[in-house]
Write a protein that holds these residues in place. Structure first.
Motif, short mmCIF file in Angstrom:
data_model
loop_
_atom_site.label_atom_id
_atom_site.label_comp_id
_atom_site.label_asym_id
_atom_site.label_seq_id
_atom_site.Cartn_x
_atom_site.Cartn_y
_atom_site.Cartn_z
N GLN A 124 0.83 -1.20 0.00
CA GLN A 124 0.00 0.00 0.00
C GLN A 124 0.87 1.26 0.00
OE1 GLN A 124 -0.49 -2.69 1.96
NE2 GLN A 124 -2.53 -3.41 1.37
N GLY A 125 1.99 1.19 0.71
CA GLY A 125 2.93 2.32 0.70
C GLY A 125 3.50 2.57 -0.68
N LEU A 126 3.76 1.49 -1.42
CA LEU A 126 4.25 1.62 -2.80
C LEU A 126 3.22 2.35 -3.65
CD1 LEU A 126 6.22 0.93 -5.16
CD2 LEU A 126 4.99 -1.25 -5.36
N PHE A 127 1.95 1.94 -3.56
CA PHE A 127 0.90 2.58 -4.36
C PHE A 127 0.73 4.04 -3.97
CE2 PHE A 127 -1.11 -1.90 -4.23
CZ PHE A 127 -0.30 -2.32 -5.28
N GLU A 128 0.87 4.33 -2.68
CA GLU A 128 0.74 5.72 -2.22
C GLU A 128 1.85 6.59 -2.83
OE1 GLU A 128 -1.55 7.15 -0.43
OE2 GLU A 128 -2.65 5.51 0.50
N MET A 129 3.07 6.08 -2.82
CA MET A 129 4.20 6.84 -3.37
C MET A 129 4.02 7.09 -4.87
SD MET A 129 7.45 5.15 -1.40
CE MET A 129 8.62 6.20 -2.26
N LEU A 130 3.41 6.13 -5.55
CA LEU A 130 3.21 6.25 -6.99
C LEU A 130 1.90 6.95 -7.35
CD1 LEU A 130 4.36 2.64 -7.96
CD2 LEU A 130 5.64 4.77 -8.30
N ASN A 131 1.11 7.29 -6.33
CA ASN A 131 -0.20 7.93 -6.50
C ASN A 131 -1.12 7.09 -7.38
OD1 ASN A 131 -2.06 9.99 -5.95
ND2 ASN A 131 -1.54 11.10 -7.82
N ILE A 132 -1.15 5.81 -7.12
CA ILE A 132 -2.00 4.88 -7.87
C ILE A 132 -3.20 4.50 -7.00
CG2 ILE A 132 -2.14 2.56 -8.86
CD1 ILE A 132 0.85 2.78 -9.50
N PRO A 133 -4.42 4.62 -7.51
CA PRO A 133 -5.60 4.19 -6.73
C PRO A 133 -5.54 2.69 -6.46
CG PRO A 133 -6.24 5.49 -8.66
CD PRO A 133 -4.80 5.18 -8.83
N GLY A 159 -5.44 1.38 3.81
CA GLY A 159 -4.20 2.08 3.59
C GLY A 159 -3.06 1.56 4.44
N VAL A 160 -1.98 2.31 4.49
CA VAL A 160 -0.75 1.89 5.15
C VAL A 160 -0.97 1.69 6.65
CG1 VAL A 160 1.63 2.52 5.68
CG2 VAL A 160 0.68 3.05 3.43
N LEU A 161 -1.53 2.68 7.31
CA LEU A 161 -1.67 2.62 8.77
C LEU A 161 -2.59 1.49 9.22
CD1 LEU A 161 -1.25 3.74 11.61
CD2 LEU A 161 -3.11 5.36 11.17
N SER A 162 -3.79 1.44 8.65
CA SER A 162 -4.75 0.42 9.07
C SER A 162 -4.28 -0.98 8.73
CB SER A 162 -6.12 0.69 8.44
OG SER A 162 -6.03 0.84 7.04
N SER A 163 -3.60 -1.13 7.59
CA SER A 163 -3.08 -2.45 7.22
C SER A 163 -2.00 -2.90 8.19
CB SER A 163 -2.50 -2.40 5.79
OG SER A 163 -3.49 -2.10 4.84
N ALA A 164 -1.08 -1.99 8.51
CA ALA A 164 0.01 -2.34 9.42
C ALA A 164 -0.51 -2.63 10.83
CB ALA A 164 1.04 -1.21 9.46
N ALA A 165 -1.45 -1.81 11.30
CA ALA A 165 -2.00 -2.02 12.64
C ALA A 165 -2.86 -3.27 12.70
CB ALA A 165 -2.82 -0.80 13.07
N GLY A 166 -3.60 -3.54 11.62
CA GLY A 166 -4.50 -4.68 11.62
C GLY A 166 -3.80 -6.01 11.57
N ILE A 167 -2.66 -6.07 10.88
CA ILE A 167 -1.98 -7.36 10.75
C ILE A 167 -1.15 -7.70 11.97
CG2 ILE A 167 0.22 -6.67 9.70
CD1 ILE A 167 -0.23 -9.02 7.71
N ASP A 168 -0.76 -6.69 12.74
CA ASP A 168 0.02 -6.93 13.95
C ASP A 168 -0.94 -7.09 15.12
OD1 ASP A 168 1.55 -6.53 16.37
OD2 ASP A 168 3.17 -5.75 15.12
N LYS A 169 -1.15 -8.32 15.56
CA LYS A 169 -2.16 -8.59 16.58
C LYS A 169 -1.88 -7.87 17.89
CE LYS A 169 -3.36 -13.19 14.75
NZ LYS A 169 -2.52 -13.13 13.54
N VAL A 170 -0.61 -7.65 18.19
CA VAL A 170 -0.27 -6.96 19.44
C VAL A 170 -0.64 -5.49 19.34
CG1 VAL A 170 1.56 -6.40 21.07
CG2 VAL A 170 1.59 -8.61 19.88
N VAL A 171 -0.24 -4.84 18.26
CA VAL A 171 -0.58 -3.43 18.06
C VAL A 171 -2.09 -3.25 18.00
CG1 VAL A 171 -0.42 -1.50 16.44
CG2 VAL A 171 1.60 -2.89 16.90
#
Length: 360
Positions: free
Chosen positions: A107-116, A121-133
């Protein structure tokens, strides 16, 4: 002009095969008359394989795969140089489960490239996959959940005894040991004593350098699907009839024996509170597009959020699309259309935000 849909699947993840099954269903549901559908396979070593445009439905999963002798960087460079032309309307549909797909990296790659792109997004994906966070954030919102503790590989190697004592003092037996950042029940084990705990921790550290240990909750496993951006909606509650003590990888994706019950066998009052909690969880980790919220519900009708999946499965056995069909009649194909529209809306919203200081 048709919209280009780039379906990206596979990936450098232990959930690689699940991704293929999800992608197969997503691709065959897309309207070939409305979209130009491009298949992008990422191998288990991370190499990007551009399989080109698909004009008819797939007949088998093998059609999704390819091989390449290219490096990761050269294959990615080739893919980007050939696609996303300036005067074309394009969006990426990442059907990537687990690491390097569901964790915010791509998702970070797509954000940098401005691709829909479709989904979180980056934050929710990272927080969601890390069960502790995820659980730490949910604690701030008073979301009901099981007792848990966590440890990192370095701590365990430094002082195993302290880790075992921490689990026994805070959680006790039986407990579940899980890699912090994996889904599809990979690397998860139930432990009834210290010997089993040791072996479970060893296995979990094969898949991640951080693990989580949770108390066992006795109850039915239930799920709610949430879709939307700023105004998310929650589906009815669904549950599986299960023969095993917990739904491991084989139960979910190999056996094909799980029987969904939608709506779940719950009172209207409990169901509504669970749906409200699912939307709260969605908002707490800043989700957009979709999320699946997994619950345990006890015989006393107490519910606990187990985890969220920011890119839930879309296989033939998956609960997410089934939940929406039972909620309001939304078909699989219509659900995909909704997610694509939400992806474009979120991209437009992000592009409306200034990236430089506004001069008065």
């Amino acid at each position: 002009m048709k919209t280009n849909i780039y379906v990206i699947y596979g990936g450098k993840s232990v959930e690689h095969d699940v991704s293929l099954s999800s992608a197969f269903s997503v691709i065959n549901s897309l309207d070939k008359n409305k979209y130009n559908i491009y298949l992008v396979y990422i191998t288990k070593s991370g190499v990007w394989c551009d399989l080109g445009r698909l004009k008819t439905n797939l007949k088998d999963i093998e059609q999704l795969q390819s091989s390449s002798s290219a490096t990761v960087t050269s294959s990615l460079g080739d893919f980007l140089s050939k696609n996303f032309k300036k005067n074309e309307k394009s969006i990426v549909f990442p059907v990537l489960h687990g690491t390097y797909g569901e964790d915010g990296t791509i998702q970070g790659l797509f954000e940098m490239l401005n691709i829909p792109y479709v989904g979180n997004g980056v934050l929710s994906s990272a927080a969601g996959i890390d069960k502790v966070v995820m659980k730490d954030i949910f604690s701030l919102g008073n979301i009901p959940q099981a007792k848990y503790t966590s440890t990192k590989l370095h701590s365990w190697k430094t002082d195993e005894e302290q880790v075992y004592k921490q689990v026994e003092d805070l959680i006790g037996y039986p407990c579940f040991v899980k890699p912090a950042k994996l889904g599809s029940s990979v690397g998860i084990n139930r432990c009834g004593n210290r010997d089993q705990l040791k072996e479970a921790i060893k296995e979990a550290f094969l898949y991640d350098s951080k693990i989580i240990i949770e108390e066992e909750l006795i109850g039915r496993e239930m799920q709610i699907a949430v879709i939307g951006n700023d105004c998310p909606k929650a589906s009815v509650v669904g549950e599986y009839i299960q023969e095993r003590q917990f739904m491991d990888y084989a139960a979910k994706y190999v056996d094909g024996k799980l029987v969904p019950i939608i709506p779940a066998r719950l009172s209207t009052e409990i169901s509504e509170v669970m749906r409200e909690t699912a939307i709260q969880a969605f908002k707490l980790i800043n989700c957009c597009g979709l999320v699946r919220v997994d619950y345990f519900v006890t015989d006393e009708n107490k519910f606990y959020v187990n985890e969220v999946n920011t890119l839930p499965g879309f296989t033939a056995y998956s609960m997410f699309p089934a939940l929406w069909e039972k909620t309001d009649g939304t078909t699989y194909a219509e659900l995909i259309e909704i997610l694509i529209k939400l992806g474009f809306c979120m991209h437009k919203q992000k592009n409306s935000i200034l990236s430089m200081r506004w001069e008065k």
